[in-house]
Design a protein around this motif. Structure first.
Motif, mmCIF file in Angstrom:
data_model
loop_
_atom_site.group_PDB
_atom_site.id
_atom_site.type_symbol
_atom_site.label_atom_id
_atom_site.label_comp_id
_atom_site.label_asym_id
_atom_site.label_seq_id
_atom_site.Cartn_x
_atom_site.Cartn_y
_atom_site.Cartn_z
ATOM 1 N N ILE A 36 27.759 41.724 19.544
ATOM 2 C CA ILE A 36 29.180 42.076 19.382
ATOM 3 C C ILE A 36 29.925 40.979 18.623
ATOM 4 O O ILE A 36 30.734 41.263 17.725
ATOM 5 C CB ILE A 36 29.838 42.313 20.753
ATOM 6 C CG1 ILE A 36 29.167 43.478 21.481
ATOM 7 C CG2 ILE A 36 31.332 42.605 20.583
ATOM 8 C CD1 ILE A 36 29.553 43.595 22.934
ATOM 9 N N ILE A 46 31.091 41.367 29.995
ATOM 10 C CA ILE A 46 30.845 41.246 28.554
ATOM 11 C C ILE A 46 32.141 41.475 27.789
ATOM 12 O O ILE A 46 32.462 40.751 26.834
ATOM 13 C CB ILE A 46 29.746 42.229 28.100
ATOM 14 C CG1 ILE A 46 28.398 41.823 28.706
ATOM 15 C CG2 ILE A 46 29.661 42.296 26.571
ATOM 16 C CD1 ILE A 46 27.250 42.765 28.368
ATOM 17 N N ASP A 47 32.917 42.457 28.207
ATOM 18 C CA ASP A 47 34.218 42.714 27.599
ATOM 19 C C ASP A 47 35.128 41.489 27.759
ATOM 20 O O ASP A 47 35.791 41.058 26.811
ATOM 21 C CB ASP A 47 34.860 43.943 28.254
ATOM 22 C CG ASP A 47 36.187 44.327 27.636
ATOM 23 O OD1 ASP A 47 36.213 45.301 26.865
ATOM 24 O OD2 ASP A 47 37.199 43.668 27.927
ATOM 25 N N TRP A 81 40.097 44.046 22.389
ATOM 26 C CA TRP A 81 39.005 44.952 22.011
ATOM 27 C C TRP A 81 39.438 46.411 22.037
ATOM 28 O O TRP A 81 38.650 47.312 22.325
ATOM 29 C CB TRP A 81 37.746 44.689 22.832
ATOM 30 C CG TRP A 81 36.584 44.432 21.923
ATOM 31 C CD1 TRP A 81 35.456 45.202 21.784
ATOM 32 C CD2 TRP A 81 36.439 43.360 20.986
ATOM 33 N NE1 TRP A 81 34.631 44.672 20.818
ATOM 34 C CE2 TRP A 81 35.216 43.529 20.308
ATOM 35 C CE3 TRP A 81 37.231 42.270 20.633
ATOM 36 C CZ2 TRP A 81 34.759 42.668 19.329
ATOM 37 C CZ3 TRP A 81 36.786 41.394 19.661
ATOM 38 C CH2 TRP A 81 35.564 41.596 19.019
ATOM 39 N N VAL A 99 32.335 47.327 22.594
ATOM 40 C CA VAL A 99 31.377 46.883 23.610
ATOM 41 C C VAL A 99 30.447 48.029 23.994
ATOM 42 O O VAL A 99 29.221 47.856 24.077
ATOM 43 C CB VAL A 99 32.120 46.343 24.858
ATOM 44 C CG1 VAL A 99 31.138 46.100 26.004
ATOM 45 C CG2 VAL A 99 32.878 45.070 24.522
ATOM 46 N N VAL A 154 33.890 38.653 25.417
ATOM 47 C CA VAL A 154 34.127 38.847 23.985
ATOM 48 C C VAL A 154 35.600 38.703 23.633
ATOM 49 O O VAL A 154 35.957 38.027 22.660
ATOM 50 C CB VAL A 154 33.580 40.222 23.545
ATOM 51 C CG1 VAL A 154 34.018 40.542 22.126
ATOM 52 C CG2 VAL A 154 32.062 40.252 23.658
#
Length: 456
Positions: free
Chosen positions: A234, A272-273, A340, A242, A276
């Motif tokens: 990503i 993970i979100d 995101w 994602v 990032v």
């Protein structure tokens, strides 16, 4: 058309007020939870009051007292709940009783929930909800994901976040305030001048990526490598979502799975979100301060950001939405890093423009459709973050250009992207759903009467 009242607010309010005897008259909103969400609710609540609706604010900090008042306020068939992020839908003591259920079901209250993050954050909350639950997404890709992975729920539509303008920054106008008419935003030409004491501002909290490390390694080394591979992918391709990357990696590693298995897997990857979005938030601020550009950051966690020139990063504590608007208005540039949202917008962008400040932001498909380059915004590319300092320096050096950009953006945002406009859009949906429900009930009653006649 330069003012919200002229372009979209006046005619909808007259049309809707003329039908208050037919459709929902009473609206329940939530306060006392997340301050930002309460601020959004109050913006819409003020508009609905001006349109002639009765509005009740359920206070999550005073649930039992609010619960008594709520029951007196609700009238079956005339009341609707509008909330953000499942507030009032998490079995709070004031609205839910074991063995009985939600007060919303007890009185058949439709519940419209605006989810301000991706659906994979809410997997555990998307259970045991009121019967008349309507889900609303702030990003069109969130909407597509919800429809694919949560087909058992009703998705009402896409409603992006919106902006607010500080009333104290506006000179008095001749707009009527008779309790039913919306307050019109003043024309851009009569904006009050504001001293720009900050060069670049960033509002929002920061979470260091180290926070996510325990979650990356929570199972074993094999899974850690799997998660890290998704993160690296990503970051190397910041235009991708994602879920797009994660689902691709899941299919490659595990083959095909049911949508129920996949939605659970994505829910377990929300770190993970978080990783990032904070990685890029860090990089955007860091590249500026290390290039010698002072950035005033408002929010929690920024003291944990490591950079070569921390003297250029001025720390301010987390504050209220209104104080953030004041700080934005006093800035030359408002920096935004999209959380995101690849096909939605963030209120920081609209807030900045409405309060006379250029928004420097990364892109999203929806945002680029709504605001062209130079219409209140200047876009940068996350994949070329090293070019951000040059863009910011040029803007800081050209007061006239910044003013030109703001002037080009204000009419667009005033017309389409305020909480006044969102309030009208929501009320149109509520009207449509109520009319559809009444027609359905009428058809069912007619069918039942026909069956009764045939049985005689």
């Amino acid at each position: 058309i330069r003012s919200m009242g002229t372009s979209t607010s006046t005619w909808p309010s007259l049309a809707i007020c003329s039908r208050l005897d037919v459709f929902m008259k009473r609206i329940v909103l939530l306060v006392g939870g997340v301050e930002t969400l309460a601020y959004f609710s109050i913006q819409m609540g003020n508009e609905w009051k001006r349109m002639g609706y009765k509005v009740f604010y359920f206070d999550l900090e005073d649930e039992m007292n609010s619960a008594k008042k709520l029951r007196r306020f609700i009238k079956p068939g005339e009341t609707v709940l509008v909330t953000f992020n499942f507030e009032g839908l998490e079995k709070e003591a004031g609205v839910y009783r074991e063995g009985i259920g939600y007060v919303w079901d007890e009185y058949a209250v439709p519940c419209y929930n605006i989810a301000v993050d991706h659906p994979y954050y809410y997997h555990e909350r998307l259970a045991d909800l009121p019967e008349k639950y309507y889900h609303i997404s702030i990003d069109r890709l969130h909407e597509a994901y919800f429809k694919q992975f949560y087909p058992e729920f009703t998705h009402r539509g896409f409603l992006p976040l919106a902006g607010s303008r500080l009333e104290e920054l506006c000179k008095p106008n001749t707009g009527k305030e008779d309790g039913k008419q919306p307050v019109e935003y003043p024309a851009e030409a009569i904006r009050k001048p504001v001293e720009k004491k900050y060069n670049v501002i960033m509002t929002g909290n920061f979470t260091p990526t180290s926070f996510c490390e325990p979650y990356i390694h929570w199972i074993n080394d094999e899974y850690a490598a799997f998660y890290q591979g998704i993160i690296d992918d990503i970051i190397a391709h910041p235009h991708r979502t994602v879920e797009e990357v994660a689902l691709e990696h899941c299919e490659r590693e595990m083959g095909e799975n049911t949508y129920k298995d996949l939605r659970m897997a994505l829910h377990r990857m929300i770190f993970i979100d978080i990783y990032v979005r904070n990685f890029w938030r860090r990089e955007a601020v860091k590249v500026l301060v290390d290039a010698g550009i002072q950035v005033d950051v408002f929010g929690k966690g920024w003291d944990e950001l490591t950079c070569e020139h921390p003297e250029n990063m001025i720390l301010h504590p987390q504050t209220t939405s209104e104080e953030c608007l004041k700080a934005i208005a006093a800035s030359k540039i408002s920096l935004n890093v999209m959380p995101w949202f690849k096909d939605g917008a963030h209120d920081r962008v609209f807030n900045s423009i409405l309060n006379g400040t250029v928004s420097v932001t990364d892109t999203s498909k929806y945002l680029c459709e709504e605001l062209k380059e130079g219409q209140g915004v200047c876009y940068y590319d996350l994949a070329q973050i090293e070019k951000l300092p040059e863009l910011v320096r040029k803007l800081l050096a050209d007061d006239a250009r910044r003013e030109e950009i703001v002037r080009a953006g204000i009419p667009v945002v005033e017309e389409k992207h305020t909480w006044i406009r969102r309030a009208h859009q929501l009320m149109e949906w509520i009207e449509e759903d109520e009319g559809r429900s009444e027609r359905k009930d009428g058809e069912e009653n007619g069918s039942n009467q026909g069956k009764a006649k045939n049985s005689v």
